[in-house]
Write a protein that holds these residues in place. Structure first.
Motif, PDB file in Angstrom:
ATOM      1  N   LEU A 173     -35.111  22.760  31.854  1.00 13.79           N
ATOM      2  CA  LEU A 173     -34.436  21.480  31.611  1.00 13.79           C
ATOM      3  C   LEU A 173     -33.573  21.594  30.356  1.00 13.79           C
ATOM      4  O   LEU A 173     -34.065  21.938  29.286  1.00 13.79           O
ATOM      5  N   THR A 222     -37.172   2.657  35.401  1.00 18.37           N
ATOM      6  CA  THR A 222     -35.886   2.751  34.718  1.00 18.37           C
ATOM      7  C   THR A 222     -35.159   1.418  34.826  1.00 18.37           C
ATOM      8  O   THR A 222     -35.215   0.754  35.859  1.00 18.37           O
ATOM      9  N   ALA A 229     -41.507  18.694  33.303  1.00 22.25           N
ATOM     10  CA  ALA A 229     -41.069  17.394  32.775  1.00 22.25           C
ATOM     11  C   ALA A 229     -40.192  16.650  33.789  1.00 22.25           C
ATOM     12  O   ALA A 229     -40.237  15.421  33.886  1.00 22.25           O
ATOM     13  N   PHE A 278     -44.822   7.007  32.937  1.00 22.41           N
ATOM     14  CA  PHE A 278     -43.489   6.484  32.655  1.00 22.41           C
ATOM     15  C   PHE A 278     -43.268   5.141  33.351  1.00 22.41           C
ATOM     16  O   PHE A 278     -43.731   4.928  34.472  1.00 22.41           O
ATOM     17  N   ILE A 286     -25.599  -0.576  35.510  1.00 16.28           N
ATOM     18  CA  ILE A 286     -25.709  -0.196  34.108  1.00 16.28           C
ATOM     19  C   ILE A 286     -25.219   1.249  34.032  1.00 16.28           C
ATOM     20  O   ILE A 286     -25.817   2.143  34.639  1.00 16.28           O
ATOM     21  N   SER A 287     -24.129   1.455  33.331  1.00 10.35           N
ATOM     22  CA  SER A 287     -23.509   2.787  33.337  1.00 10.35           C
ATOM     23  C   SER A 287     -24.464   3.860  32.817  1.00 10.35           C
ATOM     24  O   SER A 287     -24.526   4.960  33.353  1.00 10.35           O
ATOM     25  N   ASP A 288     -25.198   3.545  31.757  1.00 14.14           N
ATOM     26  CA  ASP A 288     -26.130   4.523  31.217  1.00 14.14           C
ATOM     27  C   ASP A 288     -27.440   3.823  30.849  1.00 14.14           C
ATOM     28  O   ASP A 288     -27.592   3.315  29.741  1.00 14.14           O
ATOM     29  N   PRO A 289     -28.382   3.777  31.777  1.00 13.52           N
ATOM     30  CA  PRO A 289     -29.642   3.070  31.512  1.00 13.52           C
ATOM     31  C   PRO A 289     -30.448   3.674  30.370  1.00 13.52           C
ATOM     32  O   PRO A 289     -31.310   3.009  29.813  1.00 13.52           O
ATOM     33  N   THR A 290     -30.148   4.919  29.989  1.00 11.17           N
ATOM     34  CA  THR A 290     -30.915   5.529  28.894  1.00 11.17           C
ATOM     35  C   THR A 290     -30.549   4.907  27.547  1.00 11.17           C
ATOM     36  O   THR A 290     -31.273   5.082  26.571  1.00 11.17           O
ATOM     37  N   ASP A 315     -38.631  11.911  28.438  1.00 16.53           N
ATOM     38  CA  ASP A 315     -39.256  12.752  29.458  1.00 16.53           C
ATOM     39  C   ASP A 315     -40.616  13.257  28.989  1.00 16.53           C
ATOM     40  O   ASP A 315     -41.230  14.094  29.631  1.00 16.53           O
ATOM     41  N   THR A 327     -31.191  15.406  29.919  1.00 12.07           N
ATOM     42  CA  THR A 327     -31.334  14.304  30.876  1.00 12.07           C
ATOM     43  C   THR A 327     -30.243  13.286  30.566  1.00 12.07           C
ATOM     44  O   THR A 327     -30.114  12.851  29.424  1.00 12.07           O
ATOM     45  N   ILE A 328     -29.477  12.942  31.571  1.00 17.72           N
ATOM     46  CA  ILE A 328     -28.323  12.064  31.381  1.00 17.72           C
ATOM     47  C   ILE A 328     -28.507  10.817  32.247  1.00 17.72           C
ATOM     48  O   ILE A 328     -28.870  10.920  33.425  1.00 17.72           O
ATOM     49  N   GLY A 329     -28.247   9.661  31.646  1.00 21.31           N
ATOM     50  CA  GLY A 329     -28.363   8.416  32.396  1.00 21.31           C
ATOM     51  C   GLY A 329     -27.299   8.311  33.477  1.00 21.31           C
ATOM     52  O   GLY A 329     -26.184   8.806  33.325  1.00 21.31           O
ATOM     53  N   LEU A 330     -27.691   7.660  34.554  1.00 24.17           N
ATOM     54  CA  LEU A 330     -26.820   7.545  35.719  1.00 24.17           C
ATOM     55  C   LEU A 330     -26.768   6.076  36.125  1.00 24.17           C
ATOM     56  O   LEU A 330     -27.748   5.353  35.977  1.00 24.17           O
ATOM     57  N   ALA A 331     -25.650   5.639  36.653  1.00 22.72           N
ATOM     58  CA  ALA A 331     -25.520   4.230  37.027  1.00 22.72           C
ATOM     59  C   ALA A 331     -26.334   3.882  38.270  1.00 22.72           C
ATOM     60  O   ALA A 331     -26.714   2.730  38.470  1.00 22.72           O
ATOM     61  N   THR A 332     -26.588   4.871  39.087  1.00 25.06           N
ATOM     62  CA  THR A 332     -27.251   4.616  40.373  1.00 25.06           C
ATOM     63  C   THR A 332     -28.613   5.320  40.422  1.00 25.06           C
ATOM     64  O   THR A 332     -28.816   6.299  39.714  1.00 25.06           O
ATOM     65  N   PRO A 333     -29.496   4.827  41.268  1.00 26.23           N
ATOM     66  CA  PRO A 333     -30.872   5.350  41.259  1.00 26.23           C
ATOM     67  C   PRO A 333     -31.093   6.613  42.090  1.00 26.23           C
ATOM     68  O   PRO A 333     -31.751   6.598  43.123  1.00 26.23           O
ATOM     69  N   ARG A 381     -35.072   7.265  40.105  1.00 23.75           N
ATOM     70  CA  ARG A 381     -34.651   6.989  38.728  1.00 23.75           C
ATOM     71  C   ARG A 381     -33.158   7.216  38.538  1.00 23.75           C
ATOM     72  O   ARG A 381     -32.580   8.122  39.123  1.00 23.75           O
ATOM     73  N   SER A 382     -32.583   6.386  37.665  1.00 22.40           N
ATOM     74  CA  SER A 382     -31.150   6.477  37.377  1.00 22.40           C
ATOM     75  C   SER A 382     -30.916   7.537  36.308  1.00 22.40           C
ATOM     76  O   SER A 382     -30.543   7.232  35.175  1.00 22.40           O
ATOM     77  N   GLU A 383     -31.170   8.749  36.680  1.00 23.10           N
ATOM     78  CA  GLU A 383     -31.057   9.877  35.762  1.00 23.10           C
ATOM     79  C   GLU A 383     -30.590  11.104  36.525  1.00 23.10           C
ATOM     80  O   GLU A 383     -30.917  11.269  37.703  1.00 23.10           O
ATOM     81  N   ARG A 434     -40.998  13.034  36.141  1.00 22.59           N
ATOM     82  CA  ARG A 434     -40.090  11.892  36.296  1.00 22.59           C
ATOM     83  C   ARG A 434     -39.803  11.614  37.776  1.00 22.59           C
ATOM     84  O   ARG A 434     -39.491  10.496  38.164  1.00 22.59           O
TER      85      ARG A 434
END
Lengths: 85, 188
Positions: free
Chosen positions: B146, A83, B101, A80, A8-12, A71, B149-155, B129-131, B105
């Motif tokens: 901080l 993800t 924060a 939390f 998933i490119s952007d899980p957020t 967050d 926070t940017i989503g990432l494809a990998t954990p 986490r994938s972040e 996480r």
């Protein structure tokens, strides 16, 4: 989602909700899946709860709110969730 | 071996004895062409387990991770994870704690990857986490701030920016034993 790489490119930004995935839900729960791997509505709610995180009353927000990826903890949220990956 | 970065013609890696305790750490250096081990710098006992050694602005930037539970030392959990600036002889010059924060996480694990971006921000990952967290040095006090926070494809875990392609971040996909290139959006 990058389906070829299975990431998933952007899980957020992922708001996937298994409780609305008819092809996965068992027929008894309103889905169309007929094989033994189908998921029940209760299992779908449990998956969403894992993604949302622990709450005092066991409830979880609609995945569309993405509250589990903040967050900051939402009201009633104890920690939390996992993800979506 | 926890993570590596290329500095000149060398691959500089952060290594530790995780999950054994007491925690010990070392910097292991390899030739990028032959991948033969060139030298080792033992840091011995430190303020945590060395997970990152990055090079930026003429300094070494090390992350000493601390954990709650497995791999953790008594009285020092993930909140004690630190970014340490070092001179060329790997002597500590300054140290910062991570934002609360971000620690929340990362808990109960710690910072497992970090790389300075060309935008002057520090990009850090946790253990699972994938972040990726965009951080900046504070103007005062000793806790990183901080920014995004940017989503990432990998954990999480080891990351490094591509030295030529802007906003291309290299990460690892443990599940498939892959190295993954991602285009990371700019910070908001």
């Amino acid at each position: 989602m990058n389906t070829r790489a299975r990431y998933i490119s952007d899980p957020t930004t992922c708001a996937y909700d298994p409780s609305k995935e008819k092809s996965l839900l068992c027929r008894a729960d309103g889905g169309s899946a007929t094989d033994a791997d189908c998921i029940t509505a209760g299992e779908a709610r449990t998956i969403n709860a894992m993604w949302y995180g622990q709450t005092a009353d066991g409830s979880s927000a609609d995945p569309a709110t993405l509250a589990g990826l903040s967050d900051r903890l939402a009201p009633g949220q104890l920690w939390f969730g996992l993800t979506r990956t | 071996m926890n993570s590596c970065t290329v500095v000149g013609a060398e691959l500089v890696c952060a290594a530790s004895n995780y999950p054994a305790v007491p925690q010990t750490s070392a910097v292991e250096v390899f030739d990028t062409r032959t991948l033969k081990h060139v030298r080792s710098v033992s840091l011995g006992f430190g303020p945590g387990s060395l997970t990152v050694m990055d090079r930026h602005d003429g300094k070494w930037w090390a992350v000493f991770a601390n954990y709650e539970g497995k791999g953790g030392e008594p009285g020092r959990d993930y909140r004690y994870t630190a970014l340490v600036r070092m001179d060329d002889q790997f002597r500590a010059e300054a140290s910062w704690a991570f934002p609360e924060a971000v620690l929340a996480r990362m808990a109960p694990k710690s910072c497992s990857g970090l790389s300075w971006g060309d935008d002057g921000l520090i990009y850090a990952t946790g253990h699972d986490r994938s972040e990726v967290y965009a951080l900046r040095l504070p103007e005062a006090n000793s806790r990183l701030e901080l920014v995004d926070t940017i989503g990432l494809a990998t954990p999480g875990q080891a990351i490094d920016w591509d030295p030529k392609e802007k906003r291309r971040l290299w990460t690892i996909g443990r599940g498939l034993s892959e190295v993954v290139a991602s285009e990371i959006r700019t910070v908001r």
